[in-house]
Design a protein around this motif. Structure first.
Motif, PDB file in Angstrom:
ATOM      1  N   ILE A  30      87.433  61.991 101.511  1.00 20.53           N
ATOM      2  CA  ILE A  30      88.389  62.702 100.676  1.00 20.53           C
ATOM      3  C   ILE A  30      88.116  62.403  99.201  1.00 20.53           C
ATOM      4  N   SER A  31      88.212  63.438  98.364  1.00 20.52           N
ATOM      5  CA  SER A  31      87.882  63.272  96.953  1.00 20.52           C
ATOM      6  C   SER A  31      88.791  62.262  96.268  1.00 20.52           C
ATOM      7  N   THR A  32      90.071  62.238  96.627  1.00 20.06           N
ATOM      8  CA  THR A  32      90.988  61.313  95.969  1.00 20.06           C
ATOM      9  C   THR A  32      90.672  59.866  96.327  1.00 20.06           C
ATOM     10  N   GLU A  33      90.202  59.625  97.551  1.00 21.98           N
ATOM     11  CA  GLU A  33      89.812  58.267  97.930  1.00 21.98           C
ATOM     12  C   GLU A  33      88.514  57.875  97.228  1.00 21.98           C
ATOM     13  N   PHE A  34      87.585  58.807  97.157  1.00 20.63           N
ATOM     14  CA  PHE A  34      86.343  58.578  96.409  1.00 20.63           C
ATOM     15  C   PHE A  34      86.643  58.266  94.945  1.00 20.63           C
ATOM     16  N   SER A  35      87.410  59.127  94.288  1.00 20.99           N
ATOM     17  CA  SER A  35      87.653  58.951  92.853  1.00 20.99           C
ATOM     18  C   SER A  35      88.565  57.772  92.580  1.00 20.99           C
ATOM     19  N   GLY A  36      89.552  57.541  93.453  1.00 12.62           N
ATOM     20  CA  GLY A  36      90.454  56.414  93.264  1.00 12.62           C
ATOM     21  C   GLY A  36      89.747  55.090  93.391  1.00 12.62           C
ATOM     22  N   THR A  37      88.811  54.999  94.328  1.00 11.40           N
ATOM     23  CA  THR A  37      88.035  53.773  94.487  1.00 11.40           C
ATOM     24  C   THR A  37      87.037  53.617  93.345  1.00 11.40           C
ATOM     25  N   LEU A  38      86.389  54.711  92.969  1.00  8.97           N
ATOM     26  CA  LEU A  38      85.451  54.680  91.845  1.00  8.97           C
ATOM     27  C   LEU A  38      86.144  54.220  90.571  1.00  8.97           C
ATOM     28  N   ALA A  39      87.413  54.590  90.404  1.00 12.55           N
ATOM     29  CA  ALA A  39      88.151  54.254  89.179  1.00 12.55           C
ATOM     30  C   ALA A  39      88.407  52.767  89.020  1.00 12.55           C
ATOM     31  N   TYR A  40      88.260  51.981  90.076  1.00  6.86           N
ATOM     32  CA  TYR A  40      88.382  50.529  89.935  1.00  6.86           C
ATOM     33  C   TYR A  40      87.186  49.946  89.178  1.00  6.86           C
ATOM     34  N   PHE A  41      86.079  50.675  89.159  1.00  4.41           N
ATOM     35  CA  PHE A  41      84.836  50.106  88.639  1.00  4.41           C
ATOM     36  C   PHE A  41      84.224  50.895  87.482  1.00  4.41           C
ATOM     37  N   ALA A  42      84.758  52.075  87.183  1.00  6.09           N
ATOM     38  CA  ALA A  42      84.202  52.902  86.109  1.00  6.09           C
ATOM     39  C   ALA A  42      85.275  53.837  85.601  1.00  6.09           C
ATOM     40  N   SER A  43      85.016  54.453  84.441  1.00  4.59           N
ATOM     41  CA  SER A  43      85.984  55.354  83.839  1.00  4.59           C
ATOM     42  C   SER A  43      85.263  56.345  82.940  1.00  4.59           C
ATOM     43  N   GLY A  44      85.860  57.519  82.767  1.00  4.38           N
ATOM     44  CA  GLY A  44      85.329  58.506  81.840  1.00  4.38           C
ATOM     45  C   GLY A  44      84.681  59.684  82.532  1.00  4.38           C
ATOM     46  N   ASN A  45      83.834  60.403  81.785  1.00  6.65           N
ATOM     47  CA  ASN A  45      83.088  61.543  82.320  1.00  6.65           C
ATOM     48  C   ASN A  45      81.906  60.998  83.114  1.00  6.65           C
ATOM     49  N   LEU A  46      81.953  61.168  84.428  1.00  7.40           N
ATOM     50  CA  LEU A  46      80.996  60.510  85.306  1.00  7.40           C
ATOM     51  C   LEU A  46      80.059  61.481  86.000  1.00  7.40           C
ATOM     52  N   GLY A  47      79.811  62.622  85.385  1.00  7.92           N
ATOM     53  CA  GLY A  47      78.863  63.566  85.957  1.00  7.92           C
ATOM     54  C   GLY A  47      79.444  64.949  86.056  1.00  7.92           C
ATOM     55  N   ALA A  48      78.726  65.822  86.736  1.00  8.11           N
ATOM     56  CA  ALA A  48      79.167  67.210  86.833  1.00  8.11           C
ATOM     57  C   ALA A  48      78.684  67.841  88.125  1.00  8.11           C
ATOM     58  N   PHE A  49      79.494  68.758  88.646  1.00  6.62           N
ATOM     59  CA  PHE A  49      79.103  69.612  89.750  1.00  6.62           C
ATOM     60  C   PHE A  49      78.563  70.904  89.152  1.00  6.62           C
ATOM     61  N   VAL A  50      77.435  71.368  89.650  1.00  9.96           N
ATOM     62  CA  VAL A  50      76.800  72.570  89.115  1.00  9.96           C
ATOM     63  C   VAL A  50      76.617  73.593  90.234  1.00  9.96           C
ATOM     64  N   ASN A  51      76.631  74.880  89.844  1.00  9.63           N
ATOM     65  CA  ASN A  51      76.392  75.946  90.799  1.00  9.63           C
ATOM     66  C   ASN A  51      75.747  77.133  90.100  1.00  9.63           C
ATOM     67  N   ARG A  52      75.730  78.284  90.738  1.00  9.19           N
ATOM     68  CA  ARG A  52      75.046  79.451  90.190  1.00  9.19           C
ATOM     69  C   ARG A  52      75.711  79.975  88.921  1.00  9.19           C
ATOM     70  N   GLU A  53      76.957  79.634  88.697  1.00 10.34           N
ATOM     71  CA  GLU A  53      77.697  80.193  87.577  1.00 10.34           C
ATOM     72  C   GLU A  53      77.886  79.219  86.421  1.00 10.34           C
ATOM     73  N   GLY A  54      77.699  77.952  86.644  1.00  8.75           N
ATOM     74  CA  GLY A  54      77.923  76.995  85.576  1.00  8.75           C
ATOM     75  C   GLY A  54      78.117  75.590  86.106  1.00  8.75           C
ATOM     76  N   SER A  55      79.012  74.824  85.466  1.00  3.73           N
ATOM     77  CA  SER A  55      79.253  73.449  85.876  1.00  3.73           C
ATOM     78  C   SER A  55      80.669  73.040  85.520  1.00  3.73           C
ATOM     79  N   TYR A  56      81.150  71.987  86.172  1.00  2.00           N
ATOM     80  CA  TYR A  56      82.444  71.407  85.829  1.00  2.00           C
ATOM     81  C   TYR A  56      82.357  69.899  86.000  1.00  2.00           C
ATOM     82  N   SER A  57      83.053  69.186  85.131  1.00  2.00           N
ATOM     83  CA  SER A  57      82.876  67.743  84.994  1.00  2.00           C
ATOM     84  C   SER A  57      83.737  66.941  85.955  1.00  2.00           C
ATOM     85  N   LEU A  58      83.232  65.769  86.309  1.00  2.00           N
ATOM     86  CA  LEU A  58      83.987  64.771  87.058  1.00  2.00           C
ATOM     87  C   LEU A  58      84.475  63.736  86.057  1.00  2.00           C
TER      88      LEU A  58
END
Length: 464
Positions: free
Chosen positions: A316-344
Protein backbone atom coordinates in the motif's frame (compact mmCIF):
# COMPACT_ATOMS: atom_id res chain seq x y z
CA UNK A 1 -9.00 2.79 -38.63
CA UNK A 2 -8.69 2.80 -34.85
CA UNK A 3 -11.81 1.93 -32.84
CA UNK A 4 -12.59 4.07 -29.79
CA UNK A 5 -13.99 2.50 -26.65
CA UNK A 6 -14.51 4.53 -23.46
CA UNK A 7 -12.77 3.22 -20.34
CA UNK A 8 -13.32 3.19 -16.61
CA UNK A 9 -10.39 3.90 -14.26
CA UNK A 10 -10.81 2.88 -10.63
CA UNK A 11 -7.51 3.06 -8.71
CA UNK A 12 -3.76 2.71 -8.95
CA UNK A 13 -1.67 -0.28 -8.08
CA UNK A 14 2.04 -1.10 -8.19
CA UNK A 15 2.50 -4.83 -8.24
CA UNK A 16 4.35 -7.93 -9.13
CA UNK A 17 1.18 -9.83 -9.91
CA UNK A 18 2.61 -11.85 -12.77
CA UNK A 19 5.26 -13.43 -10.58
CA UNK A 20 4.29 -12.79 -6.94
CA UNK A 21 1.20 -12.74 -4.74
CA UNK A 22 1.69 -9.37 -3.16
CA UNK A 23 0.37 -6.16 -4.67
CA UNK A 24 0.99 -2.49 -4.12
CA UNK A 25 -2.08 -0.35 -3.76
CA UNK A 26 -2.69 3.36 -3.45
CA UNK A 27 -5.42 3.63 -0.82
CA UNK A 28 -6.34 5.73 2.24
CA UNK A 29 -4.97 4.87 5.62
CA UNK A 30 -7.25 3.62 8.35
CA UNK A 31 -8.51 5.87 11.12
CA UNK A 32 -5.09 5.81 12.79
CA UNK A 33 -3.27 9.13 12.85
CA UNK A 34 -1.04 9.35 9.78
CA UNK A 35 2.67 9.54 10.50
CA UNK A 36 3.51 11.07 7.15
CA UNK A 37 1.96 12.47 4.03
CA UNK A 38 2.62 11.70 0.41
CA UNK A 39 1.83 14.26 -2.26
CA UNK A 40 1.74 13.41 -5.94
CA UNK A 41 2.13 16.71 -7.79
CA UNK A 42 1.16 16.41 -11.47
CA UNK A 43 2.82 18.48 -14.16
CA UNK A 44 -0.12 17.83 -16.46
CA UNK A 45 -3.86 17.61 -16.00
CA UNK A 46 -5.06 14.03 -16.71
CA UNK A 47 -4.00 12.61 -13.32
CA UNK A 48 -5.50 13.98 -10.08
CA UNK A 49 -3.06 15.49 -7.53
CA UNK A 50 -3.89 13.05 -4.75
CA UNK A 51 -2.07 10.11 -3.18
CA UNK A 52 -5.29 8.16 -2.69
CA UNK A 53 -7.17 8.36 -5.99
CA UNK A 54 -10.85 7.49 -5.97
CA UNK A 55 -12.15 7.95 -9.47
CA UNK A 56 -15.79 8.61 -10.28
CA UNK A 57 -16.73 6.89 -13.54
CA UNK A 58 -17.21 9.39 -16.35
CA UNK A 59 -17.86 6.86 -19.07
CA UNK A 60 -19.90 3.71 -19.44
CA UNK A 61 -18.23 1.18 -21.72
CA UNK A 62 -20.42 0.48 -24.73
CA UNK A 63 -20.12 -1.73 -27.80
CA UNK A 64 -19.75 0.33 -30.99
CA UNK A 65 -21.81 -0.73 -34.00
CA UNK A 66 -18.63 -1.78 -35.83
CA UNK A 67 -18.18 -4.66 -33.38
CA UNK A 68 -21.58 -6.28 -33.81
CA UNK A 69 -20.73 -9.98 -33.80
CA UNK A 70 -21.19 -11.88 -37.01
CA UNK A 71 -20.81 -15.61 -36.31
CA UNK A 72 -19.03 -17.53 -39.02
CA UNK A 73 -19.83 -21.04 -37.83
CA UNK A 74 -22.98 -22.91 -36.99
CA UNK A 75 -23.81 -23.00 -33.24
CA UNK A 76 -24.33 -26.74 -33.60
CA UNK A 77 -20.66 -27.26 -34.44
CA UNK A 78 -18.90 -24.66 -32.26
CA UNK A 79 -19.70 -21.74 -29.92
CA UNK A 80 -21.00 -18.59 -31.61
CA UNK A 81 -19.25 -15.26 -31.24
CA UNK A 82 -20.54 -13.61 -28.07
CA UNK A 83 -21.54 -9.94 -27.83
CA UNK A 84 -20.01 -9.70 -24.36
CA UNK A 85 -16.76 -11.16 -25.73
CA UNK A 86 -16.58 -8.43 -28.35
CA UNK A 87 -17.46 -5.80 -25.79
CA UNK A 88 -14.80 -6.83 -23.28
CA UNK A 89 -12.23 -7.29 -26.02
CA UNK A 90 -12.96 -3.78 -27.30
CA UNK A 91 -12.64 -2.28 -23.83
CA UNK A 92 -9.38 -4.10 -23.16
CA UNK A 93 -7.79 -3.22 -26.50
CA UNK A 94 -8.68 0.45 -26.12
CA UNK A 95 -7.41 0.63 -22.53
CA UNK A 96 -4.00 -0.53 -23.69
CA UNK A 97 -4.10 1.68 -26.81
CA UNK A 98 -4.74 4.87 -24.85
CA UNK A 99 -3.00 4.23 -21.53
CA UNK A 100 -0.14 1.77 -21.86
CA UNK A 101 3.14 3.17 -20.54
CA UNK A 102 5.14 2.38 -23.66
CA UNK A 103 3.85 4.29 -26.69
CA UNK A 104 5.54 1.84 -29.08
CA UNK A 105 3.86 -1.11 -27.33
CA UNK A 106 7.32 -2.65 -26.94
CA UNK A 107 7.59 -2.99 -30.71
CA UNK A 108 4.16 -4.61 -31.12
CA UNK A 109 1.81 -3.45 -33.92
CA UNK A 110 -1.22 -2.87 -31.71
CA UNK A 111 -3.58 -2.18 -34.67
CA UNK A 112 -2.66 -5.54 -36.18
CA UNK A 113 -3.24 -7.17 -32.80
CA UNK A 114 -6.75 -5.74 -32.87
CA UNK A 115 -7.56 -7.32 -36.23
CA UNK A 116 -5.96 -10.64 -35.30
CA UNK A 117 -7.90 -11.08 -32.07
CA UNK A 118 -11.16 -9.71 -33.49
CA UNK A 119 -11.11 -12.43 -36.12
CA UNK A 120 -10.30 -15.13 -33.57
CA UNK A 121 -13.26 -14.04 -31.43
CA UNK A 122 -15.57 -13.83 -34.45
CA UNK A 123 -14.86 -17.49 -35.16
CA UNK A 124 -16.75 -18.36 -31.98
CA UNK A 125 -15.10 -19.40 -28.72
CA UNK A 126 -16.15 -20.46 -25.23
CA UNK A 127 -15.83 -18.20 -22.19
CA UNK A 128 -12.80 -20.13 -21.01
CA UNK A 129 -11.14 -19.83 -24.41
CA UNK A 130 -11.97 -16.12 -24.52
CA UNK A 131 -10.29 -15.41 -21.17
CA UNK A 132 -7.26 -17.40 -22.22
CA UNK A 133 -7.18 -15.35 -25.42
CA UNK A 134 -7.33 -12.03 -23.54
CA UNK A 135 -4.57 -13.21 -21.20
CA UNK A 136 -2.47 -14.10 -24.23
CA UNK A 137 -3.12 -10.70 -25.84
CA UNK A 138 -1.83 -8.80 -22.81
CA UNK A 139 1.12 -11.16 -22.48
CA UNK A 140 2.08 -10.25 -26.05
CA UNK A 141 3.07 -6.81 -24.69
CA UNK A 142 6.02 -8.56 -23.09
CA UNK A 143 6.45 -6.39 -19.98
CA UNK A 144 5.90 -9.23 -17.46
CA UNK A 145 3.75 -6.93 -15.29
CA UNK A 146 0.60 -5.99 -17.20
CA UNK A 147 -2.00 -8.67 -16.58
CA UNK A 148 -5.53 -9.72 -17.47
CA UNK A 149 -7.72 -11.33 -14.80
CA UNK A 150 -10.86 -13.29 -15.61
CA UNK A 151 -13.93 -12.58 -13.44
CA UNK A 152 -13.13 -15.62 -11.30
CA UNK A 153 -9.49 -14.62 -10.86
CA UNK A 154 -10.52 -11.06 -9.99
CA UNK A 155 -12.98 -12.34 -7.40
CA UNK A 156 -10.41 -14.68 -5.86
CA UNK A 157 -7.90 -11.84 -5.60
CA UNK A 158 -10.50 -9.63 -3.91
CA UNK A 159 -11.08 -12.32 -1.32
CA UNK A 160 -7.34 -12.66 -0.74
CA UNK A 161 -6.92 -8.91 -0.23
CA UNK A 162 -10.03 -8.58 1.92
CA UNK A 163 -9.15 -11.47 4.20
CA UNK A 164 -5.44 -10.73 4.45
CA UNK A 165 -3.91 -13.07 6.99
CA UNK A 166 -7.17 -14.64 8.10
CA UNK A 167 -7.04 -18.29 7.16
CA UNK A 168 -6.62 -21.77 8.59
CA UNK A 169 -3.05 -23.01 8.58
CA UNK A 170 0.09 -23.13 10.71
CA UNK A 171 1.09 -19.44 10.68
CA UNK A 172 4.11 -18.97 8.45
CA UNK A 173 5.01 -17.09 5.30
CA UNK A 174 7.55 -18.78 3.06
CA UNK A 175 9.63 -18.52 -0.09
CA UNK A 176 10.12 -21.38 -2.54
CA UNK A 177 13.56 -22.87 -3.12
CA UNK A 178 12.81 -25.30 -5.97
CA UNK A 179 16.49 -26.04 -6.67
CA UNK A 180 16.69 -27.62 -3.21
CA UNK A 181 13.13 -29.00 -3.18
CA UNK A 182 11.89 -26.97 -0.23
CA UNK A 183 10.16 -23.86 0.97
CA UNK A 184 11.86 -21.71 3.59
CA UNK A 185 10.21 -19.74 6.36
CA UNK A 186 10.44 -15.95 6.18
CA UNK A 187 8.02 -15.12 9.01
CA UNK A 188 6.46 -17.00 11.90
CA UNK A 189 3.23 -15.57 13.31
CA UNK A 190 3.07 -15.08 17.09
CA UNK A 191 1.04 -17.65 19.04
CA UNK A 192 0.68 -19.81 15.94
CA UNK A 193 0.99 -23.60 15.67
CA UNK A 194 4.32 -23.03 13.91
CA UNK A 195 5.71 -20.94 16.76
CA UNK A 196 4.44 -23.40 19.37
CA UNK A 197 6.13 -26.26 17.49
CA UNK A 198 9.44 -24.36 17.58
CA UNK A 199 9.66 -23.45 13.89
CA UNK A 200 11.81 -20.40 13.24
CA UNK A 201 12.76 -18.01 10.46
CA UNK A 202 15.20 -19.75 8.04
CA UNK A 203 13.80 -23.24 8.80
CA UNK A 204 12.77 -25.21 5.70
CA UNK A 205 9.75 -27.41 5.02
CA UNK A 206 10.52 -30.31 2.68
CA UNK A 207 7.30 -32.31 2.80
CA UNK A 208 3.79 -32.40 4.29
CA UNK A 209 2.37 -35.79 5.29
CA UNK A 210 5.09 -37.41 3.20
CA UNK A 211 4.28 -35.46 0.02
CA UNK A 212 7.09 -33.21 -1.28
CA UNK A 213 6.17 -29.54 -0.85
CA UNK A 214 7.75 -28.82 -4.28
CA UNK A 215 6.34 -30.88 -7.15
CA UNK A 216 8.22 -32.37 -10.11
CA UNK A 217 7.85 -29.13 -12.09
CA UNK A 218 9.35 -27.07 -9.28
CA UNK A 219 5.97 -25.60 -8.24
CA UNK A 220 5.09 -25.02 -4.59
CA UNK A 221 2.21 -27.27 -3.55
CA UNK A 222 -0.30 -25.54 -1.26
CA UNK A 223 -0.32 -28.16 1.48
CA UNK A 224 -0.07 -26.09 4.67
CA UNK A 225 -3.62 -24.76 4.72
CA UNK A 226 -6.62 -26.94 5.54
CA UNK A 227 -9.57 -27.30 7.86
CA UNK A 228 -9.55 -26.03 11.42
CA UNK A 229 -8.40 -28.76 13.81
CA UNK A 230 -6.83 -30.99 11.15
CA UNK A 231 -3.30 -32.27 11.74
CA UNK A 232 -0.31 -32.46 9.44
CA UNK A 233 3.17 -33.88 9.76
CA UNK A 234 5.97 -31.70 8.45
CA UNK A 235 9.38 -32.82 7.31
CA UNK A 236 11.59 -29.88 8.28
CA UNK A 237 15.23 -28.89 8.45
CA UNK A 238 17.02 -26.02 10.18
CA UNK A 239 20.15 -24.55 8.54
CA UNK A 240 22.98 -27.00 9.12
CA UNK A 241 20.68 -29.35 11.05
CA UNK A 242 19.26 -32.82 10.61
CA UNK A 243 15.96 -33.51 8.89
CA UNK A 244 13.19 -34.06 11.45
CA UNK A 245 9.43 -34.57 11.71
CA UNK A 246 6.94 -32.26 13.43
CA UNK A 247 3.19 -32.79 13.88
CA UNK A 248 1.04 -29.64 14.06
CA UNK A 249 -2.66 -28.90 14.27
CA UNK A 250 -4.04 -26.28 11.91
CA UNK A 251 -6.07 -23.41 13.28
CA UNK A 252 -7.26 -19.93 12.38
CA UNK A 253 -4.43 -17.49 11.73
CA UNK A 254 -5.23 -13.79 12.07
CA UNK A 255 -3.45 -10.54 12.80
CA UNK A 256 -0.99 -8.15 11.25
CA UNK A 257 2.05 -9.30 9.32
CA UNK A 258 4.92 -9.59 11.82
CA UNK A 259 7.80 -7.11 11.61
CA UNK A 260 10.64 -8.92 13.44
CA UNK A 261 13.34 -6.80 15.01
CA UNK A 262 16.25 -7.06 17.42
CA UNK A 263 19.39 -5.27 18.54
CA UNK A 264 22.68 -6.79 17.34
CA UNK A 265 26.04 -5.94 18.85
CA UNK A 266 28.78 -5.45 16.26
CA UNK A 267 32.39 -6.53 16.71
CA UNK A 268 33.22 -2.97 17.74
CA UNK A 269 30.45 -3.00 20.36
CA UNK A 270 27.98 -0.85 18.41
CA UNK A 271 24.25 -1.22 19.07
CA UNK A 272 22.82 -2.00 15.64
CA UNK A 273 19.07 -2.28 15.16
CA UNK A 274 17.70 -4.85 12.71
CA UNK A 275 14.19 -4.76 11.18
CA UNK A 276 12.86 -7.34 8.71
CA UNK A 277 10.24 -5.75 6.43
CA UNK A 278 8.58 -8.25 4.09
CA UNK A 279 5.70 -6.12 2.84
CA UNK A 280 4.02 -2.73 2.69
CA UNK A 281 0.69 -4.39 1.97
CA UNK A 282 -0.37 -4.77 5.60
CA UNK A 283 -1.91 -1.52 6.86
CA UNK A 284 -0.07 -1.90 10.17
CA UNK A 285 3.42 -2.10 8.70
CA UNK A 286 4.08 1.60 9.21
CA UNK A 287 3.08 1.50 12.88
CA UNK A 288 4.95 -1.76 13.47
CA UNK A 289 8.18 -0.29 12.10
CA UNK A 290 7.67 2.73 14.33
CA UNK A 291 7.07 0.46 17.34
CA UNK A 292 10.22 -1.51 16.51
CA UNK A 293 12.32 1.67 16.40
CA UNK A 294 10.93 2.85 19.74
CA UNK A 295 11.32 -0.55 21.42
CA UNK A 296 14.94 -1.00 20.34
CA UNK A 297 15.78 2.49 21.60
CA UNK A 298 14.39 1.93 25.10
CA UNK A 299 17.68 0.53 26.44
CA UNK A 300 19.80 3.19 24.77
CA UNK A 301 20.37 5.03 21.53
CA UNK A 302 20.94 2.90 18.46
CA UNK A 303 24.22 3.52 16.68
CA UNK A 304 22.87 2.37 13.30
CA UNK A 305 20.02 0.46 11.68
CA UNK A 306 19.69 -2.40 9.18
CA UNK A 307 16.46 -2.48 7.13
CA UNK A 308 16.10 -5.93 5.56
CA UNK A 309 14.07 -5.62 2.35
CA UNK A 310 15.23 -8.83 0.70
CA UNK A 311 11.68 -10.20 0.66
CA UNK A 312 9.77 -6.93 0.50
CA UNK A 313 7.43 -7.26 -2.48
CA UNK A 314 5.68 -3.91 -1.99
CA UNK A 315 2.19 -2.95 -0.92
CA UNK A 316 0.00 0.00 0.00
CA UNK A 317 1.30 3.45 -0.92
CA UNK A 318 0.54 4.93 2.49
CA UNK A 319 2.54 2.20 4.24
CA UNK A 320 5.40 2.67 1.77
CA UNK A 321 5.43 6.46 2.14
CA UNK A 322 4.76 6.44 5.88
CA UNK A 323 7.68 4.11 6.50
CA UNK A 324 9.92 6.00 4.07
CA UNK A 325 9.12 9.22 5.96
CA UNK A 326 10.91 7.91 9.06
CA UNK A 327 14.18 8.01 7.13
CA UNK A 328 13.84 10.70 4.44
CA UNK A 329 11.85 13.80 3.52
CA UNK A 330 11.13 16.05 0.56
CA UNK A 331 10.79 15.49 -3.19
CA UNK A 332 11.91 11.88 -3.55
CA UNK A 333 11.42 11.20 -7.23
CA UNK A 334 8.73 11.12 -9.86
CA UNK A 335 6.35 8.79 -11.65
CA UNK A 336 6.48 9.24 -15.42
CA UNK A 337 4.20 8.14 -18.25
CA UNK A 338 3.29 8.95 -21.85
CA UNK A 339 1.81 12.31 -20.90
CA UNK A 340 4.23 13.69 -18.35
CA UNK A 341 5.28 13.16 -14.73
CA UNK A 342 4.19 13.77 -11.15
CA UNK A 343 6.34 14.02 -8.06
CA UNK A 344 6.60 11.88 -4.95
CA UNK A 345 6.80 14.31 -2.03
CA UNK A 346 7.14 12.91 1.50
CA UNK A 347 6.90 14.81 4.79
CA UNK A 348 9.44 13.33 7.20
CA UNK A 349 8.89 12.24 10.79
CA UNK A 350 11.70 11.55 13.26
CA UNK A 351 11.24 8.39 15.35
CA UNK A 352 13.96 7.70 17.92
CA UNK A 353 16.54 9.47 15.75
CA UNK A 354 15.44 7.73 12.57
CA UNK A 355 16.04 10.75 10.33
CA UNK A 356 19.77 10.82 11.04
CA UNK A 357 20.69 7.27 12.05
CA UNK A 358 23.22 5.55 9.73
CA UNK A 359 21.36 3.08 7.51
CA UNK A 360 22.07 -0.09 5.60
CA UNK A 361 19.30 -1.47 3.39
CA UNK A 362 19.44 -5.12 2.32
CA UNK A 363 18.03 -6.08 -1.09
CA UNK A 364 17.80 -9.21 -3.19
CA UNK A 365 16.11 -10.95 -6.08
CA UNK A 366 12.79 -10.99 -4.20
CA UNK A 367 12.79 -7.24 -3.51
CA UNK A 368 10.13 -5.72 -5.76
CA UNK A 369 7.83 -2.78 -6.47
CA UNK A 370 7.56 -0.37 -3.54
CA UNK A 371 10.20 -2.51 -1.82
CA UNK A 372 12.56 -1.63 -4.68
CA UNK A 373 11.54 2.02 -4.83
CA UNK A 374 11.97 2.39 -1.05
CA UNK A 375 15.46 0.90 -1.20
CA UNK A 376 16.45 2.73 -4.36
CA UNK A 377 15.38 6.14 -3.07
CA UNK A 378 17.45 5.81 0.10
CA UNK A 379 20.44 4.78 -2.01
CA UNK A 380 19.92 7.53 -4.58
CA UNK A 381 19.83 10.33 -2.00
CA UNK A 382 22.83 8.76 -0.25
CA UNK A 383 20.78 8.18 2.86
CA UNK A 384 21.58 4.46 3.00
CA UNK A 385 24.32 2.03 1.98
CA UNK A 386 22.74 -0.87 0.07
CA UNK A 387 24.03 -4.44 0.38
CA UNK A 388 22.87 -7.68 -1.23
CA UNK A 389 21.97 -8.71 -4.77
CA UNK A 390 20.66 -6.65 -7.68
CA UNK A 391 16.85 -6.63 -7.75
CA UNK A 392 14.91 -7.77 -10.81
CA UNK A 393 13.50 -4.33 -11.71
CA UNK A 394 9.77 -3.90 -11.15
CA UNK A 395 8.91 -0.25 -10.54
CA UNK A 396 6.01 0.12 -12.96
CA UNK A 397 2.79 1.59 -11.65
CA UNK A 398 -0.20 -0.40 -12.82
CA UNK A 399 -3.69 0.98 -13.19
CA UNK A 400 -6.59 -1.36 -12.54
CA UNK A 401 -9.42 -1.21 -15.07
CA UNK A 402 -12.68 -3.13 -14.45
CA UNK A 403 -14.34 -4.56 -17.54
CA UNK A 404 -18.00 -5.14 -18.30
CA UNK A 405 -18.11 -8.83 -17.36
CA UNK A 406 -16.26 -8.48 -14.02
CA UNK A 407 -12.82 -9.20 -15.45
CA UNK A 408 -9.99 -6.72 -14.94
CA UNK A 409 -6.95 -5.38 -16.68
CA UNK A 410 -3.83 -4.38 -14.74
CA UNK A 411 -1.95 -2.21 -17.20
CA UNK A 412 1.46 -0.54 -16.79
CA UNK A 413 0.81 3.21 -16.84
CA UNK A 414 3.73 4.84 -15.01
CA UNK A 415 7.32 4.10 -14.16
CA UNK A 416 9.46 5.61 -11.41
CA UNK A 417 12.48 7.87 -11.73
CA UNK A 418 14.82 8.55 -8.77
CA UNK A 419 15.14 12.03 -7.30
CA UNK A 420 18.79 12.74 -8.14
CA UNK A 421 19.72 10.47 -11.02
CA UNK A 422 16.67 10.91 -13.23
CA UNK A 423 18.37 9.20 -16.17
CA UNK A 424 18.41 5.87 -14.30
CA UNK A 425 15.70 3.39 -15.29
CA UNK A 426 15.25 0.95 -12.42
CA UNK A 427 12.77 -1.05 -14.46
CA UNK A 428 15.70 -2.02 -16.70
CA UNK A 429 18.55 -2.15 -14.20
CA UNK A 430 16.92 -3.04 -10.90
CA UNK A 431 18.45 -1.62 -7.73
CA UNK A 432 22.18 -2.26 -7.89
CA UNK A 433 23.68 -2.58 -4.39
CA UNK A 434 26.71 -0.63 -3.27
CA UNK A 435 28.17 -3.93 -2.11
CA UNK A 436 27.19 -7.29 -3.61
CA UNK A 437 26.97 -10.11 -1.07
CA UNK A 438 25.09 -13.35 -1.77
CA UNK A 439 23.48 -15.71 0.73
CA UNK A 440 20.88 -18.47 0.63
CA UNK A 441 18.11 -17.84 3.17
CA UNK A 442 17.61 -21.56 3.88
CA UNK A 443 21.29 -22.12 4.61
CA UNK A 444 21.99 -19.33 7.09
CA UNK A 445 20.69 -17.82 10.32
CA UNK A 446 20.70 -14.24 11.55
CA UNK A 447 24.02 -14.93 13.25
CA UNK A 448 25.67 -16.54 10.21
CA UNK A 449 24.18 -14.42 7.44
CA UNK A 450 27.10 -12.92 5.43
CA UNK A 451 24.88 -10.06 4.23
CA UNK A 452 24.13 -8.95 7.78
CA UNK A 453 27.77 -9.42 8.73
CA UNK A 454 28.76 -7.16 5.84
CA UNK A 455 26.35 -4.53 7.17
CA UNK A 456 27.84 -4.75 10.66
CA UNK A 457 31.37 -4.45 9.25
CA UNK A 458 30.29 -1.42 7.25
CA UNK A 459 28.99 0.33 10.36
CA UNK A 460 32.14 -0.49 12.33
CA UNK A 461 34.17 1.13 9.57
CA UNK A 462 32.22 4.39 9.44
CA UNK A 463 31.09 4.95 13.04
CA UNK A 464 33.71 6.24 15.44
Amino acid sequence: MRRIFPILLVFLILTTLSCRAAANVFQPRSSATPTATITLTPTYTPLPPTPTPTFTPTFTPTLPPTLTPTPTASPTTRPTASAIHFKVFGELWQIVDKNYLYADFNGLDWDSIYEEYRQRIAAGISDEEFYQLMTEMIQRLGDDHSTFLSPQQAQELDIQFDQGFDYVGIGVTTVSVPERQRITIILVFPNSPAEEAGLQIHDSILAVDGMPIIDEAGVHRNLLRGTDGSTLTLTVQSPGGEIRQLTLTRRQITGATPVPYQVITSKAGKRIGYILMTTFHDDQTNENVRAAMEAMSLQGRLDALILDNRFNTGGISTEFSGTLAYFASGNLGAFVNREGSYSLVVTGKNIAGSQNIPLVVLVGRDTASFGEIFSGILKDIERAFVIGETTDGNVELLYIYPLSDGSRAWIAHDSFRPPRNRDQNWEQTGIIPDLTVVSNWDEITLQTDPVIQAALDHFDSIIQ
